[in-house]
Structure formats: structure tokens, C-alpha cells
Design a protein around this motif. Structure first.
Motif, PDB file in Angstrom:
ATOM      1  N   LEU A 157     -11.651   1.048  -7.940  1.00 15.08           N
ATOM      2  CA  LEU A 157     -10.616   0.745  -7.039  1.00 15.08           C
ATOM      3  C   LEU A 157     -10.596   2.001  -5.992  1.00 15.08           C
ATOM      4  N   THR A 158     -11.032   3.313  -6.099  1.00 13.41           N
ATOM      5  CA  THR A 158     -10.975   4.523  -5.161  1.00 13.41           C
ATOM      6  C   THR A 158     -11.978   3.524  -4.615  1.00 13.41           C
ATOM      7  N   LEU A 159     -12.780   3.395  -4.718  1.00 14.91           N
ATOM      8  CA  LEU A 159     -14.664   2.970  -4.057  1.00 14.91           C
ATOM      9  C   LEU A 159     -14.229   1.621  -3.648  1.00 14.91           C
ATOM     10  N   GLU A 160     -13.259   0.991  -3.423  1.00 13.52           N
ATOM     11  CA  GLU A 160     -13.086  -0.118  -2.678  1.00 13.52           C
ATOM     12  C   GLU A 160     -12.567   0.379  -1.353  1.00 13.52           C
ATOM     13  N   THR A 161     -11.407   1.554  -2.214  1.00  9.90           N
ATOM     14  CA  THR A 161     -10.644   1.490  -0.369  1.00  9.90           C
ATOM     15  C   THR A 161     -11.031   2.619   0.156  1.00  9.90           C
ATOM     16  N   LEU A 162     -12.261   3.544  -0.350  1.00  8.95           N
ATOM     17  CA  LEU A 162     -12.447   4.671   1.001  1.00  8.95           C
ATOM     18  C   LEU A 162     -14.476   4.513   0.573  1.00  8.95           C
ATOM     19  N   GLY A 163     -14.420   3.772  -0.122  1.00  8.97           N
ATOM     20  CA  GLY A 163     -16.339   3.254  -0.478  1.00  8.97           C
ATOM     21  C   GLY A 163     -17.182   2.781   0.574  1.00  8.97           C
ATOM     22  N   ASP A 164     -17.018   3.376   1.509  1.00  8.89           N
ATOM     23  CA  ASP A 164     -17.824   2.221   2.866  1.00  8.89           C
ATOM     24  C   ASP A 164     -18.965   3.416   3.443  1.00  8.89           C
TER      25      ASP A 164
ATOM     26  N   ILE B  27     -20.412   8.088  15.352  1.00  9.59           N
ATOM     27  CA  ILE B  27     -19.378   6.159  14.497  1.00  9.59           C
ATOM     28  C   ILE B  27     -19.461   6.090  15.747  1.00  9.59           C
ATOM     29  N   ALA B  28     -19.347   4.328  16.404  1.00 12.42           N
ATOM     30  CA  ALA B  28     -19.217   3.762  17.222  1.00 12.42           C
ATOM     31  C   ALA B  28     -17.965   2.644  17.135  1.00 12.42           C
ATOM     32  N   SER B  29     -17.429   3.177  18.162  1.00 13.80           N
ATOM     33  CA  SER B  29     -16.192   3.437  18.613  1.00 13.80           C
ATOM     34  C   SER B  29     -15.491   1.818  18.224  1.00 13.80           C
ATOM     35  N   ASN B  30     -15.752   0.385  17.337  1.00  7.87           N
ATOM     36  CA  ASN B  30     -15.585  -0.509  17.481  1.00  7.87           C
ATOM     37  C   ASN B  30     -15.484   0.061  16.044  1.00  7.87           C
ATOM     38  N   ILE B  31     -15.857   0.199  15.178  1.00  7.70           N
ATOM     39  CA  ILE B  31     -16.237   1.208  14.229  1.00  7.70           C
ATOM     40  C   ILE B  31     -15.008   1.881  13.225  1.00  7.70           C
ATOM     41  N   LEU B  32     -14.927   3.040  14.563  1.00  4.04           N
ATOM     42  CA  LEU B  32     -13.802   3.871  13.862  1.00  4.04           C
ATOM     43  C   LEU B  32     -12.410   3.168  14.180  1.00  4.04           C
ATOM     44  N   ALA B  33     -12.620   2.738  15.316  1.00  7.04           N
ATOM     45  CA  ALA B  33     -10.701   1.741  15.754  1.00  7.04           C
ATOM     46  C   ALA B  33     -10.567   0.867  14.330  1.00  7.04           C
ATOM     47  N   ASP B  34     -12.023   0.274  13.973  1.00 10.08           N
ATOM     48  CA  ASP B  34     -11.469  -1.125  12.651  1.00 10.08           C
ATOM     49  C   ASP B  34     -10.858   0.389  11.273  1.00 10.08           C
ATOM     50  N   ARG B  35     -11.644   1.453  11.246  1.00 14.70           N
ATOM     51  CA  ARG B  35     -11.352   2.454  10.353  1.00 14.70           C
ATOM     52  C   ARG B  35      -9.994   2.940  10.640  1.00 14.70           C
ATOM     53  N   LEU B  36     -10.103   3.431  11.732  1.00 11.64           N
ATOM     54  CA  LEU B  36      -8.224   3.881  11.732  1.00 11.64           C
ATOM     55  C   LEU B  36      -7.668   2.558  11.422  1.00 11.64           C
ATOM     56  N   ARG B  37      -7.340   1.386  11.974  1.00 12.47           N
ATOM     57  CA  ARG B  37      -6.746   0.738  11.590  1.00 12.47           C
ATOM     58  C   ARG B  37      -6.127   0.015  10.049  1.00 12.47           C
ATOM     59  N   LYS B  38      -7.576   0.198   9.473  1.00 12.11           N
ATOM     60  CA  LYS B  38      -7.408   0.010   7.814  1.00 12.11           C
ATOM     61  C   LYS B  38      -7.031   0.915   7.201  1.00 12.11           C
ATOM     62  N   LEU B  39      -6.834   1.944   7.402  1.00 15.33           N
ATOM     63  CA  LEU B  39      -6.875   3.332   6.653  1.00 15.33           C
ATOM     64  C   LEU B  39      -4.763   3.964   6.882  1.00 15.33           C
ATOM     65  N   VAL B  40      -4.770   3.147   8.013  1.00 17.43           N
ATOM     66  CA  VAL B  40      -3.722   3.177   8.706  1.00 17.43           C
ATOM     67  C   VAL B  40      -2.408   2.092   7.413  1.00 17.43           C
ATOM     68  N   ASP B  41      -3.271   0.957   8.187  1.00 18.33           N
ATOM     69  CA  ASP B  41      -3.052  -0.003   6.756  1.00 18.33           C
ATOM     70  C   ASP B  41      -2.646   0.065   5.263  1.00 18.33           C
ATOM     71  N   ALA B  42      -3.447   0.620   4.995  1.00 24.09           N
ATOM     72  CA  ALA B  42      -3.480   1.472   3.502  1.00 24.09           C
ATOM     73  C   ALA B  42      -3.005   2.526   3.128  1.00 24.09           C
TER      74      ALA B  42
ATOM     75  N   THR C 214      -3.779   4.115  -6.824  1.00 27.59           N
ATOM     76  CA  THR C 214      -4.054   2.664  -6.552  1.00 27.59           C
ATOM     77  C   THR C 214      -3.375   1.846  -7.459  1.00 27.59           C
ATOM     78  N   PRO C 215      -3.757   0.704  -7.150  1.00 25.63           N
ATOM     79  CA  PRO C 215      -2.553  -0.049  -8.344  1.00 25.63           C
ATOM     80  C   PRO C 215      -3.902  -0.488 -10.120  1.00 25.63           C
ATOM     81  N   ALA C 216      -3.794   0.613 -10.236  1.00 29.38           N
ATOM     82  CA  ALA C 216      -5.308   0.964 -11.547  1.00 29.38           C
ATOM     83  C   ALA C 216      -4.515   0.748 -12.404  1.00 29.38           C
TER      84      ALA C 216
END
Lengths: 160, 160
Positions: A13-20, A49-64, B105-107
Motif C-alpha cells: 500500500l505504501t508502494l501503491e501510494t508513493l511508488g512512482d 519534472i514536466a509541468s503536467n506531471i507535477l500538476a498531476d502529482r500535486l493533485r493526487k497527493l492533495v486528494d490522498a 494506509t488501509p492495511a
DNA sequence: ACAACTGCTTGCAAATTGCATACAGAAGGG
DNA sequence: CCCTTCTGTATGCAATTTGCAAGCAGTTGT
């Protein structure tokens, strides 16, 4: 709409959350470089980092719930990105990653200085660092010890 | 032909080496589950890794010196995959990943038992675990303490 | 003799990444 | 107020990576 997890294993789960290849880079720059704005993260990125990737990651991290946003009172277009308690508690993980990378990858000496200091500082230093991050990002009382200063000074001494 | 690294930062290099969604899963299964063969890793995968992804990751990890292969004397078609010293030294990193995942995480409880034990055991337990892994994978003298047994017993006690 | 198993490959569709460019609103200097 | 610069994104589009199903030649156990 949220896809199911592959398993309930905490490591998975740590990997699914942060493993990219980018999420932890962003968190690292906010944490160690105190980069709090989008452009700041984009332009000073060591890895480009590319701008779209950064925007995407920021959004995902905020959502999480791993980053928090707040408006910048000094600039109506700026968003301040802050660490949250879960991300602050990544300090031991990042310290271990730095320690491993320092030994087993072709890391440069200058960029390894801070990792070495953080490794040798051990749990006590990590706790002091987390206390400092809580004060910077969550608004708690500032601690006496500034690990960021220690790391920065060691880095500058090694470079300059 | 090898692509250049994005930067010489040790955290980044660790991420470039292991920061995808499968590499550490494979290492985890070899390390904690003692899965030493391809089919073993494929069929008992909690997360359901695809055969081509597994083959690709095994090859990349072997190429990077993070896994070693040897022929199985009992079966001419089997390849034994072993950890190497760099991968064995990932124990603290995996322990921290388990500790973080367990909290944020929901482990599931059953799958968190071992992570909890490993976290509470601290450095001493990690060192004992690494000594045990060296004996299993590198052929050194077997240590007295078996952390794998401790973890397995705790897991089975919690499940059964 | 034959079914099950060995590590691994091959097609192919779908998703993700990387790169360049664009954009509307806001701020700052003249 | 005018114009350049800066703000955090979005949009095409090509290249890479992922995921799934099926297949394959050699080996083993019955």
C-alpha cells in the motif's frame, strides 16, 4: 470510482501510494528544499519534472491527504503547498532511502552529504527534523534545533 | 545504451532503481516469503503480478546486481533467485515502509502483524534479520536467532 | 506415454509518461 | 494604464510502459 487496492499489505500500500518515479521527488523538494509553490517546484527541480506531471502529482497527493493547499495572502494566484502529518512521518523512510542510495547507487558526493548527516544523526535527529517540519507546515511551536540549517550548512560547506 | 540518471541525489537514484510498482514487491516476496523460483513468485503473488512483468523485473534486478541467479541442482529447468548484499540492506527501508503503511494506509490487520513486529524490534531485530538473510542467500554461517520464524509465528498466531 | 510443470516470450490494447505549446488571470514597473 | 512577466494549470501528440491472454520447448513425475 476509486480502483481497488492490489492487497492489504502495508508495504504494497505504501508502494501503491508513493511508488512512482515522481511523488517522493516532489515531497523531498517540499521537505528539504522548502519549495512551497508550483513554479518553485517546477523551475528548481534537479530532475526536470514536466509541468503536467507535477500538476498531476500535486493533485493526487492533495486528494490522498498527503499534501495540503492554502492560498498565499501575498499573491492571489499562488497556492501554498504544505506537508501533512503523514508526509512528515516519511522522514525515516526518506532517510533510509538516502542511506541506501548513498551506498549502493552512483550518488554524487555533494548530494550525499545531507543523506550522510541524516543517517548519522539517527532517530533523534529525525525526530527533531519532524518537529521542525511540523512548525513550518502545520504551524506548531518552532523547536530550538534546526535540522534544516544543519543540513544546509553541511551541504554548503562541502560545495563551497 | 544505458540512459543517464536524472540526478545524482541518493534519494532520486534509489527511486530510479526501485521506484516502480513491482520491483520491491518481488524483493519483498523473496525476502519475507523465501520464494526462490519464478513460478513460486508468480503463483503465490498476493498482488497478482503478470508473467511478463515478473520476467522483466527479475532480469532488470539481476542486471543491476540486486538479485543473483544460480541453477537448481534438483531441477534442470529451475533457476534459484537470491538476494545480494545491496538487497539485504533494504531491510531497514522495507521496515520503514511497513511502519508507514501500517499507520497511514488501509492495511489489513493480519498483514500488518509482521510489519508491527519488525518496527517494534528495531535495529537489533533488523540486524538479526539481515544476518539470517545472508545465511540463506549468501551461504554464510546461520545465526542463532531466526527472525523469519518469529515473524511467521506471530502471523500464524494472529490468523489462526 | 502423458499430463503437469519449468522459466519465459509474444501479440495487442490500454494506460501512463514526456515534451512543447498555449492560456487566462494577476502582479509589477514604467 | 500598459505591457511584460509570472501564476498554476491544460491540451495535443508521440513514445514508452503496463496488463492480460495465450503459447512454447524442454523436464519431470506417475
Amino acid at each position: 470510482m476509486d480502483k481497488p487496492f492490489r492487497s492489504g499489505c502495508p508495504i504494497n500500500l505504501t508502494l501503491e501510494t508513493l511508488g512512482d518515479r515522481w511523488s517522493l521527488i516532489v515531497i523531498r523538494d517540499i521537505m528539504f528544499g522548502n519549495r512551497r509553490h508550483y513554479r518553485d517546484l517546477l523551475n528548481h527541480s534537479e530532475e526536470g519534472i514536466a509541468s503536467n506531471i507535477l500538476a498531476d502529482r500535486l493533485r493526487k497527493l492533495v486528494d490522498a491527504g498527503l499534501l495540503a493547499t492554502s492560498p498565499d495572502p501575498k499573491h492571489k494566484q499562488k497556492t501554498i503547498y504544505s506537508l501533512t502529518e503523514p508526509t512528515i512521518r516519511l522522514v525515516p523512510l526518506l532517510a533510509e532511502m538516502g542511506a541506501w542510495g548513498r551506498r549502493f547507487t552512483p550518488a554524487t558526493r555533494e548530494l550525499s552529504i545531507r543523506a550522510q548527516l541524516l543517517e548519522e544523526g539517527g532517530r533523534d535527529m529525525w525526530e527533531a527534523f519532524m518537529a521542525e517540519l511540523r512548525s513550518l507546515h502545520l504551524g506548531t511551536e518552532p523547536p530550538e534545533r534546526s535540522v534544516i540549517n544543519e543540513l544546509t550548512e553541511a551541504y554548503l560547506a562541502a560545495v563551497g
